[in-house]
Scaffold this active site. Structure first.
Site, PDB file in Angstrom:
ATOM      1  N   LYS A 224      -4.256   0.657   4.008  1.00 26.76           N
ATOM      2  CA  LYS A 224      -4.027   1.126   5.389  1.00 26.76           C
ATOM      3  C   LYS A 224      -5.244   1.873   5.940  1.00 26.76           C
ATOM      4  CE  LYS A 224      -0.178   2.910   3.813  1.00 26.76           C
ATOM      5  NZ  LYS A 224       0.018   2.125   2.579  1.00 26.76           N
TER       6      LYS A 224
ATOM      7  N   ARG B 134      -9.823  10.467  -3.296  1.00 26.13           N
ATOM      8  CA  ARG B 134      -9.468  11.436  -4.334  1.00 26.13           C
ATOM      9  C   ARG B 134     -10.739  11.802  -5.099  1.00 26.13           C
ATOM     10  NH1 ARG B 134      -5.618  12.380  -1.878  1.00 26.13           N
ATOM     11  NH2 ARG B 134      -3.419  12.253  -2.460  1.00 26.13           N
TER      12      ARG B 134
ATOM     13  N   GLU C 124     -10.993  20.142  -7.274  1.00 28.64           N
ATOM     14  CA  GLU C 124     -10.666  20.849  -6.032  1.00 28.64           C
ATOM     15  C   GLU C 124      -9.452  21.765  -6.146  1.00 28.64           C
ATOM     16  OE1 GLU C 124      -9.885  17.403  -3.469  1.00 28.64           O
ATOM     17  OE2 GLU C 124      -7.804  18.052  -3.341  1.00 28.64           O
TER      18      GLU C 124
ATOM     19  N   HIS D 208     -10.435  18.856   1.868  1.00 31.59           N
ATOM     20  CA  HIS D 208      -9.257  17.977   1.876  1.00 31.59           C
ATOM     21  C   HIS D 208      -8.509  18.117   3.216  1.00 31.59           C
ATOM     22  CE1 HIS D 208      -6.586  15.641  -1.102  1.00 31.59           C
ATOM     23  NE2 HIS D 208      -6.259  15.293   0.126  1.00 31.59           N
TER      24      HIS D 208
ATOM     25  N   ALA E  20      -8.859  15.699   5.762  1.00 30.51           N
ATOM     26  CA  ALA E  20      -8.870  14.436   6.513  1.00 30.51           C
ATOM     27  C   ALA E  20      -7.500  14.112   7.119  1.00 30.51           C
ATOM     28  CB  ALA E  20      -9.342  13.300   5.614  1.00 30.51           C
TER      29      ALA E  20
HETATM   30  P1  NAI Z   1      -3.019   2.027   0.452  1.00 30.13           P
HETATM   31  O1  NAI Z   1      -2.069   1.953  -0.699  1.00 30.13           O
HETATM   32  O2  NAI Z   1      -2.606   1.462   1.770  1.00 30.13           O
HETATM   33  O3  NAI Z   1      -4.399   1.316   0.051  1.00 30.13           O
HETATM   34  C1  NAI Z   1      -5.022   1.481  -1.188  1.00 30.13           C
HETATM   35  C2  NAI Z   1      -5.832   0.237  -1.469  1.00 30.13           C
HETATM   36  O4  NAI Z   1      -6.527   0.427  -2.712  1.00 30.13           O
HETATM   37  C3  NAI Z   1      -4.964  -1.024  -1.628  1.00 30.13           C
HETATM   38  O5  NAI Z   1      -5.480  -2.093  -0.846  1.00 30.13           O
HETATM   39  C4  NAI Z   1      -5.059  -1.333  -3.108  1.00 30.13           C
HETATM   40  O6  NAI Z   1      -4.987  -2.738  -3.396  1.00 30.13           O
HETATM   41  C5  NAI Z   1      -6.442  -0.780  -3.438  1.00 30.13           C
HETATM   42  N1  NAI Z   1      -6.629  -0.588  -4.869  1.00 30.13           N
HETATM   43  C6  NAI Z   1      -5.699  -0.265  -5.805  1.00 30.13           C
HETATM   44  N2  NAI Z   1      -6.268  -0.232  -7.022  1.00 30.13           N
HETATM   45  C7  NAI Z   1      -7.584  -0.535  -6.848  1.00 30.13           C
HETATM   46  C8  NAI Z   1      -8.688  -0.663  -7.725  1.00 30.13           C
HETATM   47  N3  NAI Z   1      -8.542  -0.506  -9.057  1.00 30.13           N
HETATM   48  N4  NAI Z   1      -9.881  -0.985  -7.202  1.00 30.13           N
HETATM   49  C9  NAI Z   1     -10.028  -1.185  -5.859  1.00 30.13           C
HETATM   50  N5  NAI Z   1      -9.022  -1.084  -4.977  1.00 30.13           N
HETATM   51  C10 NAI Z   1      -7.805  -0.756  -5.474  1.00 30.13           C
HETATM   52  O7  NAI Z   1      -3.409   3.548   0.584  1.00 30.13           O
HETATM   53  P2  NAI Z   1      -4.006   4.310   1.843  1.00 30.13           P
HETATM   54  O8  NAI Z   1      -2.902   4.847   2.665  1.00 30.13           O
HETATM   55  O9  NAI Z   1      -5.041   3.467   2.494  1.00 30.13           O
HETATM   56  O10 NAI Z   1      -4.700   5.570   1.143  1.00 30.13           O
HETATM   57  C11 NAI Z   1      -5.831   5.402   0.290  1.00 30.13           C
HETATM   58  C12 NAI Z   1      -6.076   6.698  -0.448  1.00 30.13           C
HETATM   59  O11 NAI Z   1      -6.468   7.704   0.482  1.00 30.13           O
HETATM   60  C13 NAI Z   1      -4.824   7.303  -1.130  1.00 30.13           C
HETATM   61  O12 NAI Z   1      -4.664   6.762  -2.432  1.00 30.13           O
HETATM   62  C14 NAI Z   1      -5.123   8.764  -1.174  1.00 30.13           C
HETATM   63  O13 NAI Z   1      -5.692   9.057  -2.441  1.00 30.13           O
HETATM   64  C15 NAI Z   1      -6.183   8.958  -0.093  1.00 30.13           C
HETATM   65  N6  NAI Z   1      -5.726   9.868   0.976  1.00 30.13           N
HETATM   66  C16 NAI Z   1      -6.492  10.961   1.279  1.00 30.13           C
HETATM   67  C17 NAI Z   1      -6.111  11.837   2.278  1.00 30.13           C
HETATM   68  C18 NAI Z   1      -6.946  13.016   2.663  1.00 30.13           C
HETATM   69  O14 NAI Z   1      -6.472  13.896   3.392  1.00 30.13           O
HETATM   70  N7  NAI Z   1      -8.199  13.111   2.241  1.00 30.13           N
HETATM   71  C19 NAI Z   1      -4.854  11.628   3.004  1.00 30.13           C
HETATM   72  C20 NAI Z   1      -4.163  10.402   2.662  1.00 30.13           C
HETATM   73  C21 NAI Z   1      -4.584   9.580   1.668  1.00 30.13           C
END
Ligand code: NAI
Length: 343
Positions: free
Chosen positions: A154, A230, A259, A291, A293
């Protein structure tokens, strides 16, 4: 009315959780402290627990909560790398907020990139001090540069759209490619060709230290690393080493491996023990945000609404579509199509 113990509370959490809590009949007790084995006892007498990214939800904490009769942990975030799901299985259900304004995180990522590339952070401090010199503020155009996006879910997809709007070339890597109109390449090719690399995949055993010393060797000289996903995705010492060797041109970090001991708190006037963080912060080409974002009005409202709905669905005996199902080992995409609860 169900009663939920809310850990690691920040001021900005309360208004939106109060609003949706009142609407759906959920009463929150807000604790400033993080959830850990020492604080889990505060959940005594509550129906469930609400936790966040830097709470500790390992086996001892889970056992303690289970002993207190807690049957649900509502994560008010998307990531769940801090939860021992295997240990929760059969004892405590875990729900999360899988999506809430991916724009918040993607836009913050671009804000960091622009700040770094156009030296906005330096210009801001200078002009505040009536210093209008442009010396050392030279940037470069993003247009025509190649950005490598790791994780095209996403947030990654929104970030890709933003980058395309800037006229950038996009390369992507994902274990499960799903974005259209994007060139997917292997990790090594992405490392070698990208002027900018942005991490948007979850932290798992597989992705831990995705950027380590060996990866840094493969990067294009002068690359900018963006991490709003992360902290554990990057080996911070290897990053620091790459910056010192001038291999990495800049780093913009909204997350950091260690963190949980420092982020979200005010340490100004204190001596921070983390030498790697201190050295990173001393670099002119490193920008760190704490953190933040996710921190937009839209995202906070979405987080509170989904969390409250997850709780009411659970206690109402309904199916929890946002339950992290450990049973089939396919945590996010339950193969049983969520016709029933995880256990
Ligand atoms: P999502 O689940 O929609 O997308 C994650 C993507 O990573 C998926 O397309 C998945 O196939 C891919 N993926 C899984 N394993 C993988 C691997 N081994 N190698 C490469 N790609 C892989 O998650 P979304 O909503 O896009 O969030 C992504 C990350 O953002 C979350 O896991 C979270 O850690 C981080 N996040 C950080 C925030 C912040 O405030 N800094 C807030 C929200 C999320």
């Amino acid at each position: 009315m169900m009663k939920i113990a809310f850990f690691d509370t920040k001021d900005y959490d309360i208004p939106s959780f109060e609003k949706f809590g009142k609407e759906y009949g959920v009463e929150f007790k807000y604790y400033e402290t993080k959830l850990s084995v020492d604080t889990a006892g505060l959940a005594r007498g509550y129906d469930g627990v609400c936790a966040f990214v830097n709470d500790t939800i390992d086996a001892p904490v889970i056992d303690k909560l289970y002993g207190l009769g807690i049957r649900i942990i509502a994560m008010r975030c998307a990531g769940y790398n801090n939860v021992d799901l295997k240990h929760c299985f059969g004892k405590i259900h875990v729900v999360r907020v899988p999506a809430y304004s991916p724009y918040a995180v993607a836009e913050h990522t671009m804000a960091l990139l622009l700040t770094s590339v156009r030296r906005i952070h330096k210009a801001y401090n200078r002009t505040k001090d009536f210093n209008f010199s442009l010396s050392g503020l030279m940037g470069f155009d993003l247009h025509g540069k190649t950005v490598g996006v790791i994780g095209t879910g996403k947030i990654g997809k929104v970030f890709i759209d933003i980058c395309k709007g800037f006229g950038m070339r996009v390369l992507a890597y994902d274990k499960f490619p799903s974005a259209e109109g994007v060139q997917y390449v292997c990790l090594d090719e992405l490392f070698g060709r990208s002027d900018i690399i942005s991490l948007h995949c979850p932290l798992t055993e597989e992705t831990e230290h995705l950027i380590d010393g060996a990866a840094v060797e493969k990067l294009k000289k002068g690359v900018i690393i963006l991490n709003t996903s992360r902290g554990g995705l990057i080996d911070a010492e290897a990053l620091l080493d790459g910056i010192k060797k001038r291999k990495i041109g800049a780093a913009c970090l909204d997350v950091y491996e260690e963190e949980s001991d420092v982020f979200f708190r005010d340490f100004s006037g204190h001596i921070v023990d983390d030498d790697v963080l201190a050295r990173l912060l001393s670099m002119p080409n490193v920008i760190v945000t704490s953190h933040q974002a996710f921190l937009t009005e839209e995202a906070l409202s979405g987080i509170a609404e989904t969390t409250v709905k997850n709780l009411t669905a659970f206690f109402g005996g309904e199916l929890c579509e946002n339950e992290l199902c450990y049973r089939c080992g396919n945590v996010e995409n339950c193969v049983k199509e969520r016709r029933e609860r995880c256990f």
